[in-house]
Design a protein around this motif. Sequence first.
Motif, PDB file in Angstrom:
ATOM      1  N   SER A 282      -1.129 -13.733   0.755  1.00  0.00           N
ATOM      2  CA  SER A 282      -0.670 -13.901  -0.627  1.00  0.00           C
ATOM      3  C   SER A 282      -1.704 -13.463  -1.654  1.00  0.00           C
ATOM      4  CB  SER A 282      -0.288 -15.365  -0.869  1.00  0.00           C
ATOM      5  OG  SER A 282      -1.406 -16.218  -0.608  1.00  0.00           O
ATOM      6  N   GLU A 283      -2.973 -13.390  -1.240  1.00  0.00           N
ATOM      7  CA  GLU A 283      -4.027 -12.982  -2.160  1.00  0.00           C
ATOM      8  C   GLU A 283      -4.575 -11.585  -1.846  1.00  0.00           C
ATOM      9  OE1 GLU A 283      -4.890 -14.740  -4.744  1.00  0.00           O
ATOM     10  OE2 GLU A 283      -3.581 -16.433  -4.223  1.00  0.00           O
ATOM     11  N   GLY A 284      -4.090 -10.963  -0.776  1.00  0.00           N
ATOM     12  CA  GLY A 284      -4.660  -9.700  -0.331  1.00  0.00           C
ATOM     13  C   GLY A 284      -3.945  -8.487  -0.882  1.00  0.00           C
ATOM     14  N   ASN A 285      -4.564  -7.335  -0.673  1.00  0.00           N
ATOM     15  CA  ASN A 285      -3.929  -6.067  -1.037  1.00  0.00           C
ATOM     16  C   ASN A 285      -4.554  -4.958  -0.214  1.00  0.00           C
ATOM     17  OD1 ASN A 285      -5.976  -4.391  -2.841  1.00  0.00           O
ATOM     18  ND2 ASN A 285      -6.195  -6.566  -3.400  1.00  0.00           N
ATOM     19  N   VAL A 286      -3.804  -3.912   0.012  1.00  0.00           N
ATOM     20  CA  VAL A 286      -4.278  -2.741   0.743  1.00  0.00           C
ATOM     21  C   VAL A 286      -3.706  -1.508   0.065  1.00  0.00           C
ATOM     22  CG1 VAL A 286      -2.388  -2.913   2.408  1.00  0.00           C
ATOM     23  CG2 VAL A 286      -4.413  -1.590   2.993  1.00  0.00           C
ATOM     24  N   THR A 287      -4.548  -0.459  -0.067  1.00  0.00           N
ATOM     25  CA  THR A 287      -4.170   0.751  -0.791  1.00  0.00           C
ATOM     26  C   THR A 287      -4.472   1.974   0.062  1.00  0.00           C
ATOM     27  OG1 THR A 287      -4.674  -0.317  -2.909  1.00  0.00           O
ATOM     28  CG2 THR A 287      -4.497   2.082  -2.910  1.00  0.00           C
ATOM     29  N   TRP A 288      -3.576   2.941   0.014  1.00  0.00           N
ATOM     30  CA  TRP A 288      -3.755   4.234   0.674  1.00  0.00           C
ATOM     31  C   TRP A 288      -3.776   5.325  -0.398  1.00  0.00           C
ATOM     32  CZ3 TRP A 288      -0.534   0.374   2.206  1.00  0.00           C
ATOM     33  CH2 TRP A 288      -0.691  -0.143   3.501  1.00  0.00           C
ATOM     34  N   GLY A 289      -4.610   6.350  -0.195  1.00  0.00           N
ATOM     35  CA  GLY A 289      -4.676   7.458  -1.136  1.00  0.00           C
ATOM     36  C   GLY A 289      -4.466   8.795  -0.440  1.00  0.00           C
ATOM     37  N   PHE A 290      -3.672   9.679  -1.073  1.00  0.00           N
ATOM     38  CA  PHE A 290      -3.324  10.963  -0.465  1.00  0.00           C
ATOM     39  C   PHE A 290      -3.534  12.091  -1.473  1.00  0.00           C
ATOM     40  CE2 PHE A 290      -0.855   7.630   1.502  1.00  0.00           C
ATOM     41  CZ  PHE A 290      -0.991   7.889   2.856  1.00  0.00           C
ATOM     42  N   PRO A 291      -4.415  13.046  -1.169  1.00  0.00           N
ATOM     43  CA  PRO A 291      -4.537  14.227  -2.033  1.00  0.00           C
ATOM     44  C   PRO A 291      -3.245  15.045  -2.002  1.00  0.00           C
ATOM     45  CG  PRO A 291      -6.405  14.022  -0.528  1.00  0.00           C
ATOM     46  CD  PRO A 291      -5.370  13.059  -0.053  1.00  0.00           C
ATOM     47  N   VAL A 292      -2.743  15.411  -3.169  1.00  0.00           N
ATOM     48  CA  VAL A 292      -1.505  16.183  -3.273  1.00  0.00           C
ATOM     49  C   VAL A 292      -1.668  17.226  -4.373  1.00  0.00           C
ATOM     50  CG1 VAL A 292      -0.013  14.324  -2.435  1.00  0.00           C
ATOM     51  CG2 VAL A 292      -0.481  14.524  -4.888  1.00  0.00           C
ATOM     52  N   PRO A 293      -0.899  18.322  -4.326  1.00  0.00           N
ATOM     53  CA  PRO A 293      -0.938  19.294  -5.423  1.00  0.00           C
ATOM     54  C   PRO A 293      -0.539  18.641  -6.740  1.00  0.00           C
ATOM     55  CG  PRO A 293       0.131  20.237  -3.492  1.00  0.00           C
ATOM     56  CD  PRO A 293      -0.059  18.785  -3.202  1.00  0.00           C
ATOM     57  N   ALA A 294      -1.334  18.880  -7.776  1.00  0.00           N
ATOM     58  CA  ALA A 294      -1.089  18.254  -9.075  1.00  0.00           C
ATOM     59  C   ALA A 294       0.138  18.858  -9.748  1.00  0.00           C
ATOM     60  CB  ALA A 294      -2.313  18.433  -9.971  1.00  0.00           C
ATOM     61  N   GLY A 295       0.709  18.072 -10.652  1.00  0.00           N
ATOM     62  CA  GLY A 295       1.818  18.555 -11.454  1.00  0.00           C
ATOM     63  C   GLY A 295       3.116  18.716 -10.696  1.00  0.00           C
ATOM     64  N   ASN A 296       3.371  17.854  -9.705  1.00  0.00           N
ATOM     65  CA  ASN A 296       4.582  17.948  -8.908  1.00  0.00           C
ATOM     66  C   ASN A 296       5.272  16.588  -8.839  1.00  0.00           C
ATOM     67  OD1 ASN A 296       4.819  20.746  -7.311  1.00  0.00           O
ATOM     68  ND2 ASN A 296       2.655  20.221  -7.541  1.00  0.00           N
ATOM     69  N   ARG A 297       6.534  16.636  -8.438  1.00  0.00           N
ATOM     70  CA  ARG A 297       7.316  15.417  -8.193  1.00  0.00           C
ATOM     71  C   ARG A 297       7.413  15.207  -6.684  1.00  0.00           C
ATOM     72  NH1 ARG A 297      12.631  13.608 -11.468  1.00  0.00           N
ATOM     73  NH2 ARG A 297      10.922  12.963 -12.818  1.00  0.00           N
ATOM     74  N   TYR A 298       7.326  13.941  -6.255  1.00  0.00           N
ATOM     75  CA  TYR A 298       7.274  13.631  -4.828  1.00  0.00           C
ATOM     76  C   TYR A 298       8.305  12.572  -4.455  1.00  0.00           C
ATOM     77  CZ  TYR A 298       2.953  16.248  -4.871  1.00  0.00           C
ATOM     78  OH  TYR A 298       2.027  17.246  -5.003  1.00  0.00           O
ATOM     79  N   LEU A 299       8.819  12.729  -3.244  1.00  0.00           N
ATOM     80  CA  LEU A 299       9.636  11.695  -2.621  1.00  0.00           C
ATOM     81  C   LEU A 299       8.742  10.925  -1.658  1.00  0.00           C
ATOM     82  CD1 LEU A 299      12.334  10.298  -1.930  1.00  0.00           C
ATOM     83  CD2 LEU A 299      12.674  12.054  -0.177  1.00  0.00           C
ATOM     84  N   VAL A 300       8.611   9.627  -1.882  1.00  0.00           N
ATOM     85  CA  VAL A 300       7.796   8.753  -1.032  1.00  0.00           C
ATOM     86  C   VAL A 300       8.734   7.806  -0.292  1.00  0.00           C
ATOM     87  CG1 VAL A 300       5.997   7.006  -0.964  1.00  0.00           C
ATOM     88  CG2 VAL A 300       5.851   8.890  -2.626  1.00  0.00           C
ATOM     89  N   ARG A 301       8.700   7.856   1.013  1.00  0.00           N
ATOM     90  CA  ARG A 301       9.523   6.961   1.831  1.00  0.00           C
ATOM     91  C   ARG A 301       8.600   5.960   2.528  1.00  0.00           C
ATOM     92  NH1 ARG A 301      14.268   9.236   5.536  1.00  0.00           N
ATOM     93  NH2 ARG A 301      15.142   9.357   3.425  1.00  0.00           N
ATOM     94  N   MET A 302       8.790   4.672   2.234  1.00  0.00           N
ATOM     95  CA  MET A 302       7.982   3.613   2.837  1.00  0.00           C
ATOM     96  C   MET A 302       8.846   2.845   3.822  1.00  0.00           C
ATOM     97  SD  MET A 302       5.860   2.403  -0.588  1.00  0.00           S
ATOM     98  CE  MET A 302       4.524   1.603   0.322  1.00  0.00           C
ATOM     99  N   HIS A 303       8.341   2.726   5.073  1.00  0.00           N
ATOM    100  CA  HIS A 303       9.085   2.100   6.168  1.00  0.00           C
ATOM    101  C   HIS A 303       8.588   0.673   6.386  1.00  0.00           C
ATOM    102  CE1 HIS A 303      10.944   5.885   7.715  1.00  0.00           C
ATOM    103  NE2 HIS A 303       9.894   6.423   7.132  1.00  0.00           N
ATOM    104  N   PHE A 304       9.543  -0.240   6.550  1.00  0.00           N
ATOM    105  CA  PHE A 304       9.221  -1.654   6.748  1.00  0.00           C
ATOM    106  C   PHE A 304      10.004  -2.200   7.948  1.00  0.00           C
ATOM    107  CE2 PHE A 304       9.197  -0.647   2.219  1.00  0.00           C
ATOM    108  CZ  PHE A 304       7.894  -0.965   1.862  1.00  0.00           C
ATOM    109  N   CYS A 305       9.353  -3.086   8.694  1.00  0.00           N
ATOM    110  CA  CYS A 305      10.008  -3.776   9.795  1.00  0.00           C
ATOM    111  C   CYS A 305       9.218  -5.062  10.050  1.00  0.00           C
ATOM    112  CB  CYS A 305      10.037  -2.899  11.046  1.00  0.00           C
ATOM    113  SG  CYS A 305      10.935  -3.608  12.432  1.00  0.00           S
ATOM    114  N   ASP A 306       9.841  -6.195   9.871  1.00  0.00           N
ATOM    115  CA  ASP A 306       9.140  -7.470   9.958  1.00  0.00           C
ATOM    116  C   ASP A 306       8.880  -7.838  11.418  1.00  0.00           C
ATOM    117  OD1 ASP A 306       8.064  -9.947   9.713  1.00  0.00           O
ATOM    118  OD2 ASP A 306       9.697 -10.821   8.556  1.00  0.00           O
ATOM    119  N   ILE A 307       7.692  -7.481  11.886  1.00  0.00           N
ATOM    120  CA  ILE A 307       7.292  -7.780  13.270  1.00  0.00           C
ATOM    121  C   ILE A 307       6.258  -8.905  13.310  1.00  0.00           C
ATOM    122  CG2 ILE A 307       7.785  -5.448  14.077  1.00  0.00           C
ATOM    123  CD1 ILE A 307       4.779  -4.867  13.876  1.00  0.00           C
TER     124      ILE A 307
END
Length: 472
Positions: A282-307
């Motif tokens: 409840s107090e934690g956080n995790v971040t990922w960073g990805f270099p991408v070509p600037a000035g573009n629009r992106y589709l980000v798909r995040m997958h979840f499964c409660d294991i």
Amino acid sequence: MASSPGPAALAAVLLCALFAASAASRFAPADNHLIACGATAPALLPDGRRFIPDSGCASTRLRSQSPTLPTTAPTAPSPPPSPLHAAARVFSCHASYDLAIRRRGHHVLRLHFYPLDSTLASARFHVGAGGFLLLHNFTASSPVIKEFLLPVHTDVLALTFVPDAGSAAFVNAIELFSAPDELLGDIATLVTPNATNQTTGLSSQVLDTLYRVTVAGHKVTPFNDTLWRTWVSDEGFLVHNESSGTKAWSFGGRIAYPKDSRQMTREVAPDNVYSSARSVDSEGNVTWGFPVPAGNRYLVRMHFCDIVSKAMYQLYFNIYVNGRLAVKDFDISGTTGYLAYPYYIDFVVDVGDEGVLKLAITGSKMSRPGEASGLLNALEIMRMNKTGGGMDGDFPVILDMDYLLSKGIGEFARSLLCGLVFAGLFLALVTLVLRLRTELKNNGTLWSRQSVDSGDGKLARAYQLVPTKTDY
């Protein structure tokens, strides 16, 4: 009386049955072009797929304005990384593969590039498909696979290679196969600096896959993916990971897919990527960073499964896309209705001059302190086309070249000749009409409608030429 089969025989029968069941469940696309460019013999991959040389493929036609050159890898102490890297097709001018399409709709296109020598490593060229520019000023100085998801609305897809001036183009292998319907929907969540809104039109987009990542798990190879994808580990993309508030998980149970679901199947993502995750409390956080070509629009798909939960309604967390709150207090089990059920969310986001796309999950105060609050299993990042003509904008000169190739130089010349003949005839007809009108005016004669006697005492109506006086 016949003796019962021994343990070895039973094991063999069981293995055959399991193999048959696995093969039967494999995705079988309607279109499945697997081409080894420039090769003289088929290339067999570890995942069981067989790539056919482009010179002997019945469903593919290679056209070029000049002869193309098959190139083979130089003799080396060790074999190339892949059987697809043993040869390449090199183009000195515009060339096109015509790929027959049985079923229209979305297709996955993968292009394999492996420079066999320094000349190919410095080659600069452009690649288009169906009149859409996919790669502009592209250089493959190291082995790379470019993957696209594109809608195909014709019976033949023209895949065109256009070398830059004074350079060449090349390709080692081509994959083109029908995508399952559930792979891409039409609706996503648009994340802007001020709000999140629903956006539509994804199904008309061309998508360029940049990243496909499994979280806290091992690399997933095409052998373990029904769409022959590769998922890499997230270790190299972690930029903020509070170890005290995060945890890596591995799941050995069964991933359950909704029965007869048209949204979630193993073609969307394999079991392997849902069997691992990183969680936050409840107090934690995790971040990922990805270099991408600037000035573009992106589709980000995040997958979840409660294991990780022992019961439902225990995971609540927040999702951030490029520093903006995209979903607050997300409840997985409340959304799916089950534990260990896969689910994904599609986000659309614009990336400016910073050229970095950051994704994060943080805990929620709605979760129990000290226990898992949220998790992420996998993610994908795909660049969206800027315009209707290309990933980097419209380049009409290259698209015109593709048009010439698709039509053929001979057919284009015949069409041009027919057009010139038609224009000449039309001009001659206009000239004749204008001359006739001029002569009629000069002679004082116009067309006029008159009532005349037919000769039998009855009036008949006819069109007659009669002299009249015209005032100017």
